[in-house]
Design a protein around this motif. Structure first.
Motif, mmCIF file in Angstrom:
data_model
loop_
_atom_site.group_PDB
_atom_site.id
_atom_site.type_symbol
_atom_site.label_atom_id
_atom_site.label_comp_id
_atom_site.label_asym_id
_atom_site.label_seq_id
_atom_site.Cartn_x
_atom_site.Cartn_y
_atom_site.Cartn_z
ATOM 1 N N ASP A 219 -2.156 -11.739 6.440
ATOM 2 C CA ASP A 219 -1.531 -10.425 6.678
ATOM 3 C C ASP A 219 -0.457 -10.158 5.628
ATOM 4 O O ASP A 219 -0.285 -9.041 5.171
ATOM 5 N N GLU A 220 0.276 -11.214 5.256
ATOM 6 C CA GLU A 220 1.392 -11.038 4.316
ATOM 7 C C GLU A 220 0.915 -10.600 2.934
ATOM 8 O O GLU A 220 1.517 -9.756 2.298
ATOM 9 N N MET A 221 -0.193 -11.172 2.457
ATOM 10 C CA MET A 221 -0.618 -10.895 1.087
ATOM 11 C C MET A 221 -1.581 -9.712 0.979
ATOM 12 O O MET A 221 -1.613 -9.019 -0.023
ATOM 13 N N GLY A 222 -2.364 -9.438 1.975
ATOM 14 C CA GLY A 222 -3.301 -8.318 1.924
ATOM 15 C C GLY A 222 -4.586 -8.687 1.198
ATOM 16 O O GLY A 222 -4.648 -9.655 0.423
ATOM 17 N N ARG A 223 -5.617 -7.869 1.434
ATOM 18 C CA ARG A 223 -6.960 -8.130 0.903
ATOM 19 C C ARG A 223 -6.983 -8.131 -0.629
ATOM 20 O O ARG A 223 -7.702 -8.903 -1.268
ATOM 21 N N GLU A 224 -6.141 -7.254 -1.211
ATOM 22 C CA GLU A 224 -6.184 -7.119 -2.674
ATOM 23 C C GLU A 224 -5.812 -8.413 -3.400
ATOM 24 O O GLU A 224 -6.214 -8.632 -4.549
ATOM 25 N N SER A 225 -5.032 -9.312 -2.746
ATOM 26 C CA SER A 225 -4.649 -10.578 -3.397
ATOM 27 C C SER A 225 -5.528 -11.741 -2.937
ATOM 28 O O SER A 225 -5.181 -12.910 -3.143
ATOM 29 N N ALA A 226 -6.644 -11.444 -2.324
ATOM 30 C CA ALA A 226 -7.493 -12.510 -1.757
ATOM 31 C C ALA A 226 -7.920 -13.508 -2.838
ATOM 32 O O ALA A 226 -8.167 -13.127 -3.979
ATOM 33 N N SER A 227 -7.954 -14.776 -2.466
ATOM 34 C CA SER A 227 -8.388 -15.803 -3.412
ATOM 35 C C SER A 227 -8.926 -17.005 -2.636
ATOM 36 O O SER A 227 -8.931 -16.992 -1.407
ATOM 37 N N ARG A 228 -9.352 -18.016 -3.373
ATOM 38 C CA ARG A 228 -9.838 -19.220 -2.671
ATOM 39 C C ARG A 228 -8.702 -20.205 -2.405
ATOM 40 O O ARG A 228 -8.930 -21.285 -1.894
ATOM 41 N N GLU A 229 -7.491 -19.862 -2.825
ATOM 42 C CA GLU A 229 -6.352 -20.753 -2.546
ATOM 43 C C GLU A 229 -5.172 -19.928 -2.039
ATOM 44 O O GLU A 229 -4.835 -18.898 -2.613
ATOM 45 N N LEU A 230 -4.577 -20.408 -0.962
ATOM 46 C CA LEU A 230 -3.372 -19.765 -0.424
ATOM 47 C C LEU A 230 -2.211 -20.740 -0.573
ATOM 48 O O LEU A 230 -2.401 -21.951 -0.455
ATOM 49 N N GLN A 231 -1.005 -20.200 -0.813
ATOM 50 C CA GLN A 231 0.163 -21.081 -0.962
ATOM 51 C C GLN A 231 1.219 -20.728 0.069
ATOM 52 O O GLN A 231 1.451 -19.548 0.350
ATOM 53 N N PHE A 232 1.845 -21.748 0.610
ATOM 54 C CA PHE A 232 2.863 -21.559 1.653
ATOM 55 C C PHE A 232 4.010 -22.523 1.412
ATOM 56 O O PHE A 232 3.848 -23.536 0.731
ATOM 57 N N THR A 233 5.147 -22.192 2.018
ATOM 58 C CA THR A 233 6.220 -23.174 2.147
ATOM 59 C C THR A 233 6.551 -23.254 3.628
ATOM 60 O O THR A 233 6.817 -22.238 4.268
ATOM 61 N N VAL A 234 6.467 -24.449 4.149
ATOM 62 C CA VAL A 234 6.712 -24.626 5.587
ATOM 63 C C VAL A 234 8.093 -25.240 5.787
ATOM 64 O O VAL A 234 8.457 -26.216 5.116
ATOM 65 N N ALA A 235 8.858 -24.625 6.677
ATOM 66 C CA ALA A 235 10.233 -25.063 6.934
ATOM 67 C C ALA A 235 10.263 -26.505 7.459
ATOM 68 O O ALA A 235 9.255 -26.990 7.983
ATOM 69 N N PRO A 236 11.416 -27.184 7.326
ATOM 70 C CA PRO A 236 11.505 -28.586 7.774
ATOM 71 C C PRO A 236 11.169 -28.727 9.254
ATOM 72 O O PRO A 236 11.582 -27.879 10.050
ATOM 73 N N ASP A 237 10.407 -29.773 9.545
ATOM 74 C CA ASP A 237 10.131 -30.106 10.948
ATOM 75 C C ASP A 237 9.536 -28.943 11.732
ATOM 76 O O ASP A 237 9.864 -28.751 12.906
ATOM 77 N N GLN A 238 8.707 -28.153 11.078
ATOM 78 C CA GLN A 238 8.166 -26.967 11.739
ATOM 79 C C GLN A 238 6.651 -26.924 11.642
ATOM 80 O O GLN A 238 6.045 -27.537 10.757
ATOM 81 N N THR A 239 6.055 -26.158 12.550
ATOM 82 C CA THR A 239 4.634 -25.840 12.462
ATOM 83 C C THR A 239 4.522 -24.343 12.206
ATOM 84 O O THR A 239 5.125 -23.552 12.928
ATOM 85 N N LYS A 240 3.774 -23.972 11.157
ATOM 86 C CA LYS A 240 3.680 -22.560 10.792
ATOM 87 C C LYS A 240 2.276 -22.062 11.132
ATOM 88 O O LYS A 240 1.292 -22.481 10.520
ATOM 89 N N PRO A 241 2.138 -21.136 12.091
ATOM 90 C CA PRO A 241 0.825 -20.572 12.377
ATOM 91 C C PRO A 241 0.556 -19.389 11.438
ATOM 92 O O PRO A 241 1.451 -18.588 11.191
ATOM 93 N N VAL A 242 -0.656 -19.315 10.892
ATOM 94 C CA VAL A 242 -1.006 -18.237 9.961
ATOM 95 C C VAL A 242 -2.383 -17.691 10.327
ATOM 96 O O VAL A 242 -3.309 -18.457 10.583
ATOM 97 N N ARG A 243 -2.495 -16.337 10.327
ATOM 98 C CA ARG A 243 -3.816 -15.714 10.514
ATOM 99 C C ARG A 243 -4.486 -15.650 9.152
ATOM 100 O O ARG A 243 -3.908 -15.142 8.186
#
Ligand code: SF4
Ligand code: SF4
Length: 483
Positions: free
Chosen positions: A416-440
């Motif tokens: 949702d954050e990047m949108g279809r126009e930036s679609a690729s075969r690799e996504l990059q994230f930074t996950v906060a310390p000691d956290q679980t990040k759910p992503v659609r």
């Protein structure tokens, strides 16, 4: 004719209070050591600090129930890693079997909490009332001012120790300095006060008053141990062939071939913390603390007779000695096949846990596919499947990571954050310390793609290696083969 009234039989035996006499010797010294070490560990551990950086608590050992974490120095256990805790509990259980196999009821004699706190309270008794004879005299005496004062003082010390014991326990579940302030200012959670109240009461009653009755009547462990002991197990035992027939020094001088080494001085019973007479043979009431050995050895030395009338030995060794053989060393006795087998299992589990701990990855990934609808057919013929991926960072610092597609040729994905126009075969994230990040995550594949398995691959993007893989399915409409 009326039958005579049946005799009344009581199956309840009133407790006979035990007033163990002070004793000195190697077993007593070992008990002192265990008392200081175990209580020191229990009371002081929550106050140890351990720097884990700004994102994690600095308490060395902490069961953080609110955030569902267990910290032990540099180790942090998450709920899904509970198998480490289960493994440690299994090791503790097998460790008890191992100790029992090697050294008999050493756990009961030296390190069981009931033994430790009973021992501590018995020292308080001696401190306030004096040694055995003074305690017996006070117990039998009237309730005068002196007795009231001593009882009040002693029970107040019991209560203080019990309260400290309950208070120390809750410190393992929250930051100890903060919880101490909250506790005394009335701001701690009600469960903290309830826990302290329950543990204060149980320590006060079990350690202060019930004492050996807990071991003899309540605890299941002596019964289990009894089933584990055999003629090769180390126990505290009285060498009746040497001690019997009991008699005074003078009697032995008169009849040296009839009278044995036991002078019936009762010192072994007087020092026993459970009040048991070991000369009656092994019994559940004997926690194998060895204090009767210290007492009897002293008597033997005074009488210039060999030590070891009461001894820490196996029944097999006793039989060997009775037949004129030499005693084996305790180490040799302890090392038999059963002990080695327990040690092998215990060490294997320990090695397995260490290996799992050393190789576990500190980031991981889980994927849940939307089932309804299983896919969407887009107007240009492409097929879309939707997923919720969860990225977990189990370290106390932010971690950059990437998720790539493996398989599913031609497919791309976006969020949702990047949108279809930036679609690729690799996504990059930074996950906060000691956290679980759910992503659609939306995965779209070219027209004509058929249903197939593919993999989300997670990789760390910092210096530290690590990653995870999650296989899942891509659903697509079935091809129309009629054309
Ligand atoms: S301390 Fe030794 S000598 Fe004294 S009664 Fe006990 S076994 Fe006998
Ligand atoms: S009989 Fe001896 S070893 Fe057993 S509990 Fe009493 S003092 Fe300890």
């Amino acid at each position: 004719m009326l039958s005579p009234e049946p005799a009344k039989v009581s199956y309840y035996e009133k407790r006979k209070a035990v007033f163990p006499k002070v004793v000195s010797g190697p077993f007593r010294r070992f008990k002192w050591l265990m008392l200081v070490v175990t209580l020191g560990i229990y009371y002081l551990t929550p106050w140890l600090r351990w720097d884990r950086g700004p994102y994690a608590p600095d308490q060395a050992v902490l069961v953080d129930l609110a955030n569902r974490r267990f910290y032990m120095f540099s180790i942090e256990i998450w709920p899904h890693e509970f198998y480490f805790v289960a493994g440690l509990l299994i090791m503790a259980g097998i460790g008890l079997f191992l100790i029992t196999s090697a050294f008999g009821r050493a756990w009961c004699g030296y390190s069981c909490p009931q033994t430790i706190w009973t021992d501590l309270f018995q020292h308080v008794d001696r401190l306030i009332d004096g040694d055995r004879n003074a305690q017996l005299k006070l117990e039998a005496g009237p309730w005068n001012a002196a007795k009231l004062f001593k009882r009040g003082l002693k029970w107040s010390i019991y209560l203080a120790i019990s309260f400290w014991t309950g208070g120390a326990w809750i410190m393992y579940f929250a930051d100890a300095p903060t919880l101490t302030v909250d506790f005394w200012t009335g701001q701690a959670a009600p469960v903290a006060y309830a826990t302290v109240a329950v543990l204060t009461a149980t320590t006060f009653i079990f350690g202060g008053f019930m004492r050996e009755q807990v071991c003899i009547y309540m605890c299941p462990w002596p019964r289990i141990q009894t089933a584990m002991l055999d003629e090769k197990s180390l126990i505290v035992t009285y060498k009746d062939w040497r001690g019997e027939q009991r008699g005074s020094v003078k009697a032995k001088e008169r009849q040296p071939d009839v009278i044995g080494d036991c002078v019936d001085c009762n010192q072994c019973v007087a020092v026993c913390p459970t009040g048991y007479d070991i000369r009656n043979g092994p019994d559940i009431a004997c926690i194998t603390c060895g204090l009767c050995i210290d007492a009897c050895d002293k008597v033997m030395v005074q009488l210039d007779r060999p030590r070891g009338l009461i001894d820490y030995a196996t029944l097999e060794d006793c039989e060997h000695e009775r037949a004129g053989g030499q005693r084996r060393s305790i180490l040799k006795t302890a090392l038999h096949w059963r002990t080695l087998a327990y040690f092998g299992v215990w060490a294997a589990i320990g090695a397995g846990l260490l290996f799992a701990l050393g190789t576990r990855t500190r980031i991981d990934l889980s994927v849940a596919k939307d089932r309804n609808p299983p896919f969407m057919l887009l107007s240009n013929g492409e097929v879309r499947n939707d997923y919720t991926i969860k990225l977990r960072n189990m370290e106390a610092r932010p971690r950059p990571m990437s998720v790539t597609l493996e398989g599913l040729p031609g497919a791309v994905m976006w969020t949702d954050e990047m949108g279809r126009e930036s679609a690729s075969r690799e996504l990059q994230f930074t996950v906060a310390p000691d956290q679980t990040k759910p992503v659609r995550v939306y995965v779209v594949a070219p027209q004509g793609t058929e249903e197939e398995e593919f993999t989300f691959v997670l990789a760390a993007r910092d210096r530290e290696a690590g990653g995870d893989r999650a296989e899942t399915r891509f659903d697509a409409p079935e091809e129309d083969h009629d054309e």
